[in-house]
Design an enzyme around this catalytic site. Structure first.
Site, PDB file in Angstrom:
ATOM      1  N   GLY A 110     109.773   4.916  -8.744  1.00 49.78           N
ATOM      2  CA  GLY A 110     109.005   5.823  -7.882  1.00 49.78           C
ATOM      3  C   GLY A 110     108.234   6.863  -8.679  1.00 49.78           C
ATOM      4  CG  ASN A 143     103.736  17.986  -6.675  1.00 50.29           C
ATOM      5  OD1 ASN A 143     102.687  18.023  -7.314  1.00 50.29           O
ATOM      6  ND2 ASN A 143     104.064  16.951  -5.948  1.00 50.29           N
ATOM      7  NE  ARG A 202     116.466  19.679  -2.237  1.00 51.73           N
ATOM      8  CZ  ARG A 202     115.287  19.245  -1.816  1.00 51.73           C
ATOM      9  NH1 ARG A 202     114.787  19.695  -0.666  1.00 51.73           N
ATOM     10  NH2 ARG A 202     114.603  18.392  -2.521  1.00 51.73           N
ATOM     11  CB  SER A 215     102.225  13.446  -6.233  1.00 50.52           C
ATOM     12  OG  SER A 215     102.015  14.830  -6.410  1.00 50.52           O
ATOM     13  CB  CYS A 269     108.398  20.148  -5.020  1.00 46.90           C
ATOM     14  SG  CYS A 269     107.928  19.546  -3.397  1.00 46.90           S
ATOM     15  CD  GLN A 295     104.417  21.598   0.352  1.00 47.50           C
ATOM     16  OE1 GLN A 295     104.858  22.465   1.088  1.00 47.50           O
ATOM     17  NE2 GLN A 295     105.103  20.497   0.072  1.00 47.50           N
ATOM     18  CG  HIS A 298     103.373  21.378  -4.148  1.00 49.53           C
ATOM     19  ND1 HIS A 298     102.690  20.207  -3.911  1.00 49.53           N
ATOM     20  CD2 HIS A 298     104.671  21.127  -3.807  1.00 49.53           C
ATOM     21  CE1 HIS A 298     103.539  19.293  -3.464  1.00 49.53           C
ATOM     22  NE2 HIS A 298     104.733  19.816  -3.395  1.00 49.53           N
ATOM     23  CE  LYS A 340     113.288  19.092   3.404  1.00 49.10           C
ATOM     24  NZ  LYS A 340     112.343  18.072   2.917  1.00 49.10           N
ATOM     25  NE  ARG A 400     111.649  -1.433  -1.398  1.00 49.77           N
ATOM     26  CZ  ARG A 400     112.541  -0.755  -0.692  1.00 49.77           C
ATOM     27  NH1 ARG A 400     113.084  -1.311   0.367  1.00 49.77           N
ATOM     28  NH2 ARG A 400     112.903   0.480  -1.040  1.00 49.77           N
ATOM     29  CB  SER A 401     111.456  -2.678  -7.930  1.00 48.45           C
ATOM     30  OG  SER A 401     112.269  -1.615  -7.538  1.00 48.45           O
TER      31      SER A 401
HETATM   32  P1  A2P Z   1     111.828   0.477  -4.984  1.00 45.70           P
HETATM   33  O1  A2P Z   1     110.686   0.485  -5.962  1.00 45.70           O
HETATM   34  O2  A2P Z   1     112.784  -0.632  -5.262  1.00 45.70           O
HETATM   35  O3  A2P Z   1     111.416   0.590  -3.546  1.00 45.70           O
HETATM   36  P2  A2P Z   1     108.591   7.035  -4.104  1.00 45.70           P
HETATM   37  O4  A2P Z   1     109.226   8.364  -3.798  1.00 45.70           O
HETATM   38  O5  A2P Z   1     107.493   7.123  -5.128  1.00 45.70           O
HETATM   39  O6  A2P Z   1     108.194   6.298  -2.868  1.00 45.70           O
HETATM   40  O7  A2P Z   1     109.750   6.156  -4.810  1.00 45.70           O
HETATM   41  C1  A2P Z   1     110.996   5.939  -4.220  1.00 45.70           C
HETATM   42  C2  A2P Z   1     111.973   5.358  -5.234  1.00 45.70           C
HETATM   43  O8  A2P Z   1     113.247   5.215  -4.609  1.00 45.70           O
HETATM   44  C3  A2P Z   1     111.600   3.967  -5.739  1.00 45.70           C
HETATM   45  O9  A2P Z   1     112.043   3.805  -7.063  1.00 45.70           O
HETATM   46  C4  A2P Z   1     112.395   3.069  -4.795  1.00 45.70           C
HETATM   47  O10 A2P Z   1     112.698   1.817  -5.336  1.00 45.70           O
HETATM   48  C5  A2P Z   1     113.662   3.870  -4.688  1.00 45.70           C
HETATM   49  N1  A2P Z   1     114.412   3.523  -3.487  1.00 45.70           N
HETATM   50  C6  A2P Z   1     114.029   3.672  -2.193  1.00 45.70           C
HETATM   51  N2  A2P Z   1     114.996   3.227  -1.364  1.00 45.70           N
HETATM   52  C7  A2P Z   1     116.018   2.798  -2.136  1.00 45.70           C
HETATM   53  C8  A2P Z   1     117.307   2.219  -1.897  1.00 45.70           C
HETATM   54  N3  A2P Z   1     117.744   2.007  -0.657  1.00 45.70           N
HETATM   55  N4  A2P Z   1     118.079   1.915  -2.966  1.00 45.70           N
HETATM   56  C9  A2P Z   1     117.643   2.139  -4.215  1.00 45.70           C
HETATM   57  N5  A2P Z   1     116.449   2.666  -4.518  1.00 45.70           N
HETATM   58  C10 A2P Z   1     115.639   2.995  -3.501  1.00 45.70           C
END
Ligand code: A2P
Length: 349
Positions: A26, A329, A113, A174, A144, A171, A256, A228, A53-54
């Site tokens: 992310g 941020n 938090r 990103s 942030c 803000q 921001h 927050k 997914r990744s």
């Molecule tokens: P993934 O790439 O596999 O979706 P951003 O804030 O830029 O959208 O990124 C979110 C990050 O959090 C990404 O790395 C995403 O991975 C990861 N993520 C989101 N949901 C999950 C989950 N359920 N388990 C693990 N990682 C997650």
């Protein structure tokens, strides 16, 4: 003096630590990895973790490739520090598992938090709060917008206690993640080409627009983002300052900006505030009206400082000042703050 110098170490001295970055694919996770490398954090093994997914894809760290692990089946045994930035639900579900395995979790989501027993830490402001994490091993990284504001408030509040803060934010997208940045780019291109922009991440079109709505609305009319800022500021500064916020999304990619109006319990002039801010850790003052010099989001992006300018007496009310506060941020507002906390965790006396 930095109060971490007198703290007992959190982790034993080692040449390198095992560090997991959860959410490594992310916007914030990628920057966490970059900052760990930039600041030469002592690492024996870096473990990128994300969703299924990744999982299996490769990321590069310090010139070497690492395979992204699937959080759902990852065993945290042996991990010293985990930096989480994968959303609140993910943190709630998985941070305790990491903490039980003995790892320190620095969590960038809002999941923990405001828990009474959880440390909410900005290293320049309240590093001593980390003591709370010795038992539960979870540390929350503030919102942030809150981080950059409390860095600016702290040196002033230490000199003359603050009574009230009125903040309006501008803000960057990103803050809403990688998909949000794509949405701004795509909508901008679509509109410039005379096409209909698609709206997906934000509640309204963000390109060429200003949206006074970040996170969900609450029953009292504030948004959760505003709540927050209000709650976290009091927790971090350990004070019942009256804080009210309006948080606004603007079509800017990084950094921001905040208009901050402060009322003190006694006299604080703009000149005194300028001197205090110029001497404070983590702050750069850019404030020269004659040279039309003030902090800009475009200039703060990529930097580690909180930039403060437009420092002026509020002519409408006694003991009051205006500040314009800008910071990257994704760096100071998220990834850098988390890495700075990790640096305290490995600090030896
Ligand atoms: P993934 O790439 O596999 O979706 P951003 O804030 O830029 O959208 O990124 C979110 C990050 O959090 C990404 O790395 C995403 O991975 C990861 N993520 C989101 N949901 C999950 C989950 N359920 N388990 C693990 N990682 C997650």
């Amino acid at each position: 003096m930095n109060s971490t110098e007198t703290m007992q170490p959190f982790l034993d001295k080692k040449d390198g630590y095992v560090v997991a970055v959860v959410g490594a694919t992310g916007a914030v996770g990628e920057t966490m990895l970059e900052i760990l490398a930039e600041r030469k954090f002592p690492i024996s093994d870096i473990i990128p973790v994300a969703s299924s997914r990744s999982a299996g894809s490769e990321i590069t760290f310090n010139g070497k490739d690492y395979t992204v692990q699937d959080l759902a089946i990852f065993d945290p045994t042996g991990v010293d520090i985990a930096l989480f930035s994968a959303g609140g639900g993910t943190s709630k579900a998985y941070a305790p598992k990491f903490a039980e395995a003995g790892c320190y979790v620095v969590d960038n989501s809002s999941a923990w938090r405001m828990d009474e027993d959880i440390a909410l830490v900005v290293p320049e402001v309240n590093p001593h709060a980390l003591e709370m994490a010795r038992e539960n091993h979870i540390i929350a990284n503030p919102n942030c917008s809150t981080i950059q504001m409390v860095v600016a408030l702290k040196p002033l509040h230490d000199t003359v206690p603050i009574e009230r803060v009125v903040v309006s934010t501008y803000q960057a997208v990103s803050g809403a993640g990688g998909k949000a940045m794509e949405e701004l780019a795509k909508q901008t291109a679509a509109l410039l080409n005379g096409e209909e922009p698609e709206i997906d991440v934000f509640p309204a079109r963000i390109a060429f627009n200003v949206i006074p709505h970040i996170d969900v609305f609450m029953d009292d009319g504030y948004t959760k983002e505003e709540r927050k800022m209000m709650d976290e500021t009091c927790k971090i500064l350990e004070s019942d300052i009256a804080v009210t916020a309006t948080t606004v999304r603007v079509p800017v990619f990084y950094s921001h900006s905040e208009s901050v109006n402060i009322t003190f319990s006694g006299q604080m002039s703009a000149n005194q505030a300028r001197d205090l801010l110029a001497d404070a850790e983590g702050i750069c003052v850019v404030d020269d009206p004659s040279g039309e010099d003030y902090p800009l989001a475009s200039e703060a992006s990529g930097s580690d400082s909180v930039w403060v300018g437009r420092i002026r007496d509020d002519k409408s009310y006694p003991n009051s000042l205006h500040l314009w506060v800008v910071a990257d941020n994704v760096r100071k507002g998220a990834a850098l703050n988390a890495v700075q906390i990790a640096e305290i965790l490995i600090r030896q006396p």
